[in-house]
Design a protein around this motif. Structure first.
Motif, PDB file in Angstrom:
ATOM      1  N   VAL A  69       6.632  -2.501   3.692  1.00  0.00           N
ATOM      2  CA  VAL A  69       7.346  -1.585   4.580  1.00  0.00           C
ATOM      3  C   VAL A  69       7.026  -1.951   6.027  1.00  0.00           C
ATOM      4  O   VAL A  69       6.088  -2.704   6.306  1.00  0.00           O
ATOM      5  CB  VAL A  69       6.954  -0.119   4.301  1.00  0.00           C
ATOM      6  CG1 VAL A  69       7.291   0.268   2.872  1.00  0.00           C
ATOM      7  CG2 VAL A  69       5.463   0.103   4.563  1.00  0.00           C
ATOM      8  N   THR A  70       7.796  -1.399   6.942  1.00  0.00           N
ATOM      9  CA  THR A  70       7.532  -1.627   8.355  1.00  0.00           C
ATOM     10  C   THR A  70       6.288  -0.847   8.770  1.00  0.00           C
ATOM     11  O   THR A  70       5.926   0.149   8.124  1.00  0.00           O
ATOM     12  CB  THR A  70       8.710  -1.161   9.216  1.00  0.00           C
ATOM     13  OG1 THR A  70       8.817   0.276   9.125  1.00  0.00           O
ATOM     14  CG2 THR A  70      10.009  -1.809   8.757  1.00  0.00           C
ATOM     15  N   PRO A  71       5.611  -1.249   9.840  1.00  0.00           N
ATOM     16  CA  PRO A  71       4.438  -0.496  10.277  1.00  0.00           C
ATOM     17  C   PRO A  71       4.764   0.941  10.648  1.00  0.00           C
ATOM     18  O   PRO A  71       3.936   1.837  10.469  1.00  0.00           O
ATOM     19  CB  PRO A  71       3.928  -1.295  11.485  1.00  0.00           C
ATOM     20  CG  PRO A  71       5.074  -2.166  11.909  1.00  0.00           C
ATOM     21  CD  PRO A  71       5.850  -2.442  10.671  1.00  0.00           C
ATOM     22  N   SER A  75       4.027  -6.091   9.007  1.00  0.00           N
ATOM     23  CA  SER A  75       4.398  -5.153   7.952  1.00  0.00           C
ATOM     24  C   SER A  75       3.161  -4.746   7.155  1.00  0.00           C
ATOM     25  O   SER A  75       2.049  -5.212   7.414  1.00  0.00           O
ATOM     26  CB  SER A  75       5.437  -5.792   7.029  1.00  0.00           C
ATOM     27  OG  SER A  75       4.868  -6.907   6.346  1.00  0.00           O
ATOM     28  N   ALA A  76       3.366  -3.866   6.178  1.00  0.00           N
ATOM     29  CA  ALA A  76       2.262  -3.409   5.328  1.00  0.00           C
ATOM     30  C   ALA A  76       2.723  -3.361   3.886  1.00  0.00           C
ATOM     31  O   ALA A  76       3.864  -2.973   3.597  1.00  0.00           O
ATOM     32  CB  ALA A  76       1.780  -2.035   5.760  1.00  0.00           C
ATOM     33  N   VAL A  77       1.849  -3.749   2.963  1.00  0.00           N
ATOM     34  CA  VAL A  77       2.114  -3.645   1.536  1.00  0.00           C
ATOM     35  C   VAL A  77       1.468  -2.367   1.029  1.00  0.00           C
ATOM     36  O   VAL A  77       0.299  -2.086   1.326  1.00  0.00           O
ATOM     37  CB  VAL A  77       1.567  -4.860   0.771  1.00  0.00           C
ATOM     38  CG1 VAL A  77       1.810  -4.696  -0.736  1.00  0.00           C
ATOM     39  CG2 VAL A  77       2.226  -6.136   1.265  1.00  0.00           C
ATOM     40  N   VAL A  78       2.245  -1.580   0.283  1.00  0.00           N
ATOM     41  CA  VAL A  78       1.752  -0.318  -0.269  1.00  0.00           C
ATOM     42  C   VAL A  78       1.288  -0.572  -1.693  1.00  0.00           C
ATOM     43  O   VAL A  78       2.095  -0.877  -2.586  1.00  0.00           O
ATOM     44  CB  VAL A  78       2.852   0.759  -0.267  1.00  0.00           C
ATOM     45  CG1 VAL A  78       2.287   2.098  -0.756  1.00  0.00           C
ATOM     46  CG2 VAL A  78       3.459   0.906   1.124  1.00  0.00           C
ATOM     47  N   ARG A  79      -0.003  -0.473  -1.920  1.00  0.00           N
ATOM     48  CA  ARG A  79      -0.579  -0.720  -3.240  1.00  0.00           C
ATOM     49  C   ARG A  79      -1.052   0.582  -3.865  1.00  0.00           C
ATOM     50  O   ARG A  79      -1.558   1.470  -3.170  1.00  0.00           O
ATOM     51  CB  ARG A  79      -1.763  -1.677  -3.137  1.00  0.00           C
ATOM     52  CG  ARG A  79      -1.407  -3.071  -2.664  1.00  0.00           C
ATOM     53  CD  ARG A  79      -2.664  -3.897  -2.517  1.00  0.00           C
ATOM     54  NE  ARG A  79      -2.407  -5.314  -2.343  1.00  0.00           N
ATOM     55  CZ  ARG A  79      -3.346  -6.235  -2.211  1.00  0.00           C
ATOM     56  NH1 ARG A  79      -4.627  -5.866  -2.223  1.00  0.00           N
ATOM     57  NH2 ARG A  79      -3.044  -7.501  -2.064  1.00  0.00           N
ATOM     58  N   GLY A  89      14.766   6.840   2.185  1.00  0.00           N
ATOM     59  CA  GLY A  89      15.380   6.043   3.237  1.00  0.00           C
ATOM     60  C   GLY A  89      14.460   5.017   3.858  1.00  0.00           C
ATOM     61  O   GLY A  89      14.727   4.525   4.961  1.00  0.00           O
ATOM     62  N   ILE A  90      13.385   4.661   3.170  1.00  0.00           N
ATOM     63  CA  ILE A  90      12.446   3.654   3.681  1.00  0.00           C
ATOM     64  C   ILE A  90      12.801   2.304   3.071  1.00  0.00           C
ATOM     65  O   ILE A  90      12.758   2.118   1.853  1.00  0.00           O
ATOM     66  CB  ILE A  90      10.992   4.024   3.324  1.00  0.00           C
ATOM     67  CG1 ILE A  90      10.595   5.336   4.017  1.00  0.00           C
ATOM     68  CG2 ILE A  90      10.030   2.909   3.718  1.00  0.00           C
ATOM     69  CD1 ILE A  90       9.181   5.806   3.688  1.00  0.00           C
TER      70      ILE A  90
END
Length: 450
Positions: free
Chosen positions: A202-204, A188-192, A255-256
């Motif tokens: 969020v998912t990749p 996954s990825a963290v949105v900073r 929708g994310i």
């Protein structure tokens, strides 16, 4: 010749940490962003300047050759690498804009004229090229670039707004970007946003779209504040705190699916930039990491790099180039050729860690020929210690992040020297009266205490 420091002068050489240069108040701008681009050329003292954005620093051989031709035919025969992994052409004639634009279009380097200045995307340059497991940030960069260019809203971003796509090693996450995607071990990825260390996970597959939505949410906050903010850090404090929650809400509306991550600070990766030298790739080939002296390459040096690669070049935010796909048997010989050509191919090079802005005579605001002074200091003392950056004026264009020795021209052959850092510290340094090169060398090796 470098001027000596007068023995009786209270020159601020390597004093306690210089105070932060962030504005005390949120800036209120009444003019638009004049950041140069490939179509909006900047008038410098040495001619026009074009800045070409390269998402993730990627350049095919054809594109690299096109830039070499442009520098040779239209500019001063050099290519400058920026601290965002972009390329600048200098010394351009006043009437070459149309010809340059046509050349860039033909090479596929201008996918959107309305968005060409906002394609500021840095990505971990060694992702997939070394033994570390990594997210496919190159794919993220490609998708984010396409989304940016397709978004009419995103065209309003400043040419200074920066996206960083970190594959989990922590290298580009430390560059102070406005929106950062930090990959995690679970994929996954963290949105900073800005300096926040928390954020939605969020998912990749959703990561590139989430980054775009975060940038668009920033625009809403910047417009509502009336501050004219170009960067997240320029928002009023209350808006900066609210931006993260607003991004989460915007992602939900789109929708994310997200999960809020609050515990990333203690586990933040601290990856270093790629050192000069060779890197063994998983496919059995070798990637070469090469840096440019003071971030500048001649056309001949550039072409040597381009023809050596078996795959797209990767221009790095540390004014270097990654050359992928080299046969192991040819790697050492090629590094020798690059070193002989004047490039930095080894961490022991006296030029490693030395940077400088354009300075005189290219920049009207510069108070010194910082490149000549930096070269003289290198020839006297060689390498070692903290990175050092020479600036022709207090704007410090292109300075690095983290800890570095700040050498700023103040006029009449004089410089202020201090140690900049991302954490509070004190320093002890040389006595006033040292020559400039000696003072800079002492500052680079001064122990830091916290």
């Amino acid at each position: 010749m470098l001027a000596a420091m007068p023995p009786t002068s209270p020159t601020p050489v390597n004093r306690d940490e210089a105070p932060p240069r962030a504005a005390a108040e949120t800036p209120l701008r009444e003019r638009g962003d004049a950041c140069p681009g490939a179509l909006r050329l900047h008038a410098a003292d040495d001619g026009r300047l074009a800045r070409l954005r390269l998402p993730a620093g990627l350049l095919t051989l054809r594109q690299a050759q096109a830039l070499a031709g442009a520098a040779e035919r239209l500019g001063d025969g050099h290519l400058d690498l920026t601290s965002r992994g972009n390329v600048q052409l200098r010394g351009l004639g006043g009437s070459c804009g149309a010809e340059l634009a046509e050349l860039l279009h033909e090479a596929g380097l201008l996918p959107s004229e309305t968005h060409e200045r906002v394609r500021n995307i840095v990505a971990s340059p060694l992702a997939g090229l070394d033994e570390l497991p990594s997210a496919d940030v190159q794919l993220w960069a490609h998708e984010l670039d396409g989304l940016l260019c397709a978004s009419a809203r995103a065209a309003a971003l400043s040419g200074r707004f920066l996206f960083a796509l970190d594959d989990g090693r922590g290298d580009v996450a430390a560059l102070g970007a406005d929106v950062t995607l930090l990959a995690r071990r679970d994929g996954s990825a963290v949105v900073r946003t800005g300096a926040n260390r928390s954020g939605p996970r969020v998912t990749p597959e959703d990561a590139p779209r989430a980054a775009l939505l975060a940038a668009e949410t920033f625009l809403t906050f910047a417009e509502a504040s009336g501050s004219g903010a170009w960067r997240v850090r320029e928002l009023p404090a209350e808006d900066g705190r609210g931006l993260e929650a607003a991004v989460r809400a915007r992602l939900a509306d789109a929708g994310i699916a997200t999960e809020y991550v609050t515990d990333t600070t203690a586990r933040d990766p601290e990856g270093d930039p790629p050192l000069p030298g060779s890197v063994m790739s998983p496919d059995g080939t070798v990637a070469l990491s090469v840096h440019a002296r003071l971030g500048r390459l001649s056309v001949a040096q550039w072409r040597l790099l381009a023809t050596a690669a078996n795959g797209p070049l990767r221009v790095t935010p540390w004014r270097g180039v990654i050359v992928p796909g080299v046969a192991p048997a040819a790697a050492d010989g090629l590094l020798d050729r690059l070193r002989t050509a004047g490039l930095i191919t080894d961490p022991g090079s006296p030029w490693h860690g030395v940077g400088a802005c354009t300075g005189r005579p290219g920049c009207a605001k510069a108070l010194a020929d910082v490149r000549s002074d930096a070269a003289a200091a290198v020839s006297r003392h060689g390498s070692g210690g903290l990175p050092v950056y020479w600036s022709g004026c207090a704007r410090r264009c292109g300075h690095p992040q983290g800890r570095w020795v700040d050498v700023v021209a103040t006029g009449e052959g004089r410089y202020d020297i201090s140690v900049q850092a991302d954490v509070p510290h004190t320093t002890t340094g040389p006595e006033p009266g040292l020559e400039l090169a000696d003072a800079v060398a002492a500052a680079r090796t001064t122990p830091l205490t916290r």
